[in-house]
Design an enzyme around this catalytic site. Structure first.
Site, PDB file in Angstrom:
ATOM      1  N   LYS A  77       0.934  -1.149  -0.032  1.00  0.00           N
ATOM      2  CA  LYS A  77      -0.097  -0.148   0.016  1.00  0.00           C
ATOM      3  C   LYS A  77       0.929   1.270  -0.073  1.00  0.00           C
ATOM      4  CE  LYS A  77      -2.609   0.763   3.652  1.00  0.00           C
ATOM      5  NZ  LYS A  77      -1.730  -0.614   4.106  1.00  0.00           N
ATOM      6  N   THR A  79       4.000   1.372  -1.047  1.00  0.00           N
ATOM      7  CA  THR A  79       4.862   1.435  -2.175  1.00  0.00           C
ATOM      8  C   THR A  79       3.726   1.884  -3.481  1.00  0.00           C
ATOM      9  OG1 THR A  79       6.005  -0.561  -1.495  1.00  0.00           O
ATOM     10  CG2 THR A  79       5.903  -0.118  -3.793  1.00  0.00           C
ATOM     11  N   ALA A 279      -3.404   0.676  12.180  1.00  0.00           N
ATOM     12  CA  ALA A 279      -4.843   0.940  11.956  1.00  0.00           C
ATOM     13  C   ALA A 279      -5.454  -0.186  12.624  1.00  0.00           C
ATOM     14  CB  ALA A 279      -5.124   1.223  10.519  1.00  0.00           C
ATOM     15  N   PHE A 307      -3.554  -0.790   6.812  1.00  0.00           N
ATOM     16  CA  PHE A 307      -4.278  -2.142   6.723  1.00  0.00           C
ATOM     17  C   PHE A 307      -5.357  -2.016   5.499  1.00  0.00           C
ATOM     18  CE2 PHE A 307      -2.355  -3.094  10.684  1.00  0.00           C
ATOM     19  CZ  PHE A 307      -1.321  -3.979  10.433  1.00  0.00           C
ATOM     20  N   TRP A 413       6.847  -1.243  -8.055  1.00  0.00           N
ATOM     21  CA  TRP A 413       8.136  -1.682  -7.514  1.00  0.00           C
ATOM     22  C   TRP A 413       9.212  -1.962  -8.538  1.00  0.00           C
ATOM     23  CZ3 TRP A 413      12.161  -4.999  -7.660  1.00  0.00           C
ATOM     24  CH2 TRP A 413      12.655  -5.320  -6.319  1.00  0.00           C
TER      25      TRP A 413
END
Length: 559
Positions: A77, A79, A279, A307, A413
């Protein structure tokens, strides 16, 4: 690594291959005057809150990045948030990212750092993942200062008289350490304190973290700190940090901490990294001040919440947006094949499994539905891995189409901003669509009704079971007049339910709330669901075993 190939195989190798720009240049690129900057070396700066007062408002867009229910390792998330920001910058957009600071617990535990990955990172990643500007240490010091003053208050029998058995303020340390969950303090004789049971939470679960992330100024910070409830008198009356006379010294410790941190993405774009985790046991959003700073300086701000949408996004919408007067223009839901396989029942979720993905998309579809509860346009970002089977990809695209959600494949990525252009185009389009943002509940609803709204509408539960202890605690909050606040539910991140073994899209379940506590300074109530704990433990093989540093100070093994 797990995503598409690169000649450099680890996050830290990639990060250390990049020459950073001086942070002064990053600030100049977004027209941030140097007078607002407090330097922490060449590549990091804190930004004075005066900038929020002085800089003009602009019509900026706000985009939240959340995720489907993750695997224990997370689904990229952060990234994705960084890669999306870089993609928007490649398209010529003045885009700024606002993300959370890493906690040392996960860095040395199972998940690793939280500075992104591959060619979508914030730098300097070693500093950000370790001590950074000392924010989390300062929060721990402020928390433990109050702890020491509480125990001194007990020892000196100061007014108002605290009942040791009703003293609720424990201690914190920013490390996963299960041995500290339950401790006995004050042993060793009359001069060593009042013996009582206590315990440690991880620092980022402290109410201090929430207060720093939701405060709007130094004066607001002090006011919130003063409201912290540390325990109760023998008559059951609340005792606050103001009663202990601790708020001034705590504010002094947090004077710089409240200032957002400016760093850069791996492609040299601006990034605010400030406050936030976790979270599952807290509200899990980066600071309101950083977000508002981004909205003053950028045309499109990307932020994340911890999350899945059942945790961080729900708290972003109902707590952070409510308190900060924010309205998101679009939401990105991150999905991966490994998470889809995981929720389809595959134990070895790193390997392709078409049948498991077909089952796992039910979880993703629930998260898409969740975002519709807030009236915000949503896009699914499929974070692609090298071994994704084309047949699996086809299933996910079809499931999103069936749910009426747009989907974009993401290769951030391996390719950085270049790999997020498709996603960026989709986000720009969605952010222009008219929204109808709304909260899930009203703060004037009962605590039970607020919890039920989240459990039934977001988790998909049939209802909520409140233990006798929870009912007693709620009644106490009503009696004290502190129940008209948002609710922060602490529960497992591995399932939509409160049972971490129930993957996919569980049905026919109820949520069990075992207790409800008040974070009076932060301004919300915390409901503890299932077996969730506020002090994690280390795994059998912690990441710390692989981290090292050579005689030149070069760190290895950090990811």
């Amino acid at each position: 690594m797990s995503e598409l190939d690169s000649e450099l195989k680890t996050d830290i190798d990639i990060a250390q291959s990049v020459t950073l720009k001086p942070i002064r240049e990053i600030a100049e690129a977004i027209s941030l005057p140097e007078k607002y900057m407090k330097y922490y070396g060449e590549n990091i700066a804190k930004i004075s809150l005066d900038a929020l007062r002085d800089l003009p408002d602009r019509d900026a867009k706000l985009v939240l990045v959340t995720a489907m229910t993750p695997t224990p390792a997370g689904e990229g998330k952060t990234t994705t948030s960084i890669g999306l920001t870089q993609a928007l910058q490649k398209m010529g957009k003045n885009s700024i990212i606002c993300i959370r600071e890493p906690s040392l617990g996960p860095c040395f535990g199972i998940k690793g750092g939280a500075a992104g990955g591959g060619w979508s990172q914030v730098l300097p990643m070693e500093d950000i993942n370790l001590h950074f500007t000392g924010d989390i240490h300062a929060m721990g010091a402020a928390h433990n200062l109050l702890s020491a003053m509480v125990d001194n208050h007990l020892q000196q029998r100061k007014e108002p008289l605290l009942d040791p058995k009703q003293t609720t303020w424990g201690r914190v340390v920013d490390m996963n350490d299960r041995a500290l969950r339950n401790v006995v303090i004050g042993l060793g004789g009359a001069m060593q304190g009042v013996p009582r049971e206590s315990g440690f939470d991880i620092t980022v679960a402290s109410e201090i973290m929430a207060i720093v992330c939701l405060a709007t100024s130094i004066s607001d910070l002090k006011k919130r700190l003063s409201r912290i409830i540390v325990g109760y008198t023998y008559e059951g009356e609340p005792v606050t940090a103001k009663d202990i006379k601790a708020q001034g010294a705590m504010t002094a410790l947090l004077r710089d901490t409240i200032m957002p941190n400016l760093v850069q993405t791996i492609e040299g774009g601006p990034a605010f990294v400030h406050g936030g985790p976790f979270a599952n046991i807290a509200h899990g959003c980066s600071s309101l001040l950083a977000t508002k700073m981004g909205l003053k300086l950028g045309d499109i701000v990307i932020t994340e919440a911890g999350f899945g949408s059942d945790l961080g996004a729900e708290k972003f919408m109902n707590i952070k947006c409510r308190m900060g007067g924010l309205e998101p223009d679009a939401v990105v839901i991150v999905a991966t094949m490994r998470a889809l396989r995981f929720h389809g029942g595959q134990k070895n979720y790193s390997e392709p499994d078409v049948a498991a993905v077909r089952k796992g998309v039910l979880n993703l579809q629930k998260h898409i539905e969740n975002m519709r509860n807030y009236g915000v346009p949503a896009i699914v970002a499929l974070n692609r891995f090298t071994n994704d089977d084309p047949a699996e990809v086809e299933i996910v695209h079809a499931a999103c189409k069936e749910s009426g959600a747009e989907i974009a494949d993401s290769f951030i990525w391996a390719k950085g901003g270049e790999g997020g252009l498709e996603l960026a185009e989709a986000v720009l389009k969605k952010a222009q669509e008219p929204g109808n943002f709304k909260h899930l509940y009203e703060v004037d609803d009962t605590i039970q009704d607020k919890i039920k709204a989240i459990a039934t509408k977001i988790y998909g539960a049939d209802g909520v079971n409140f233990t006798p202890q929870a009912e007693k605690s709620i009644a106490k909050l009503v009696e004290m007049g502190v129940d008209k606040v948002p609710v922060c539910i602490a529960k497992t991140p591995l399932s939509l339910s409160d049972d971490p073994t129930r993957q996919g899209r569980p049905e026919g379940f109820t949520i069990t709330v075992r207790d409800v506590q008040i974070s009076n300074g932060a301004g919300f109530a915390v409901a503890l669901a299932g077996d969730i704990m506020k002090m994690p433990g280390l795994p059998k093989f912690p990441a710390a075993e692989k981290i090292d540093v050579d005689e030149n100070g070069k760190i290895s093994g950090l990811f």
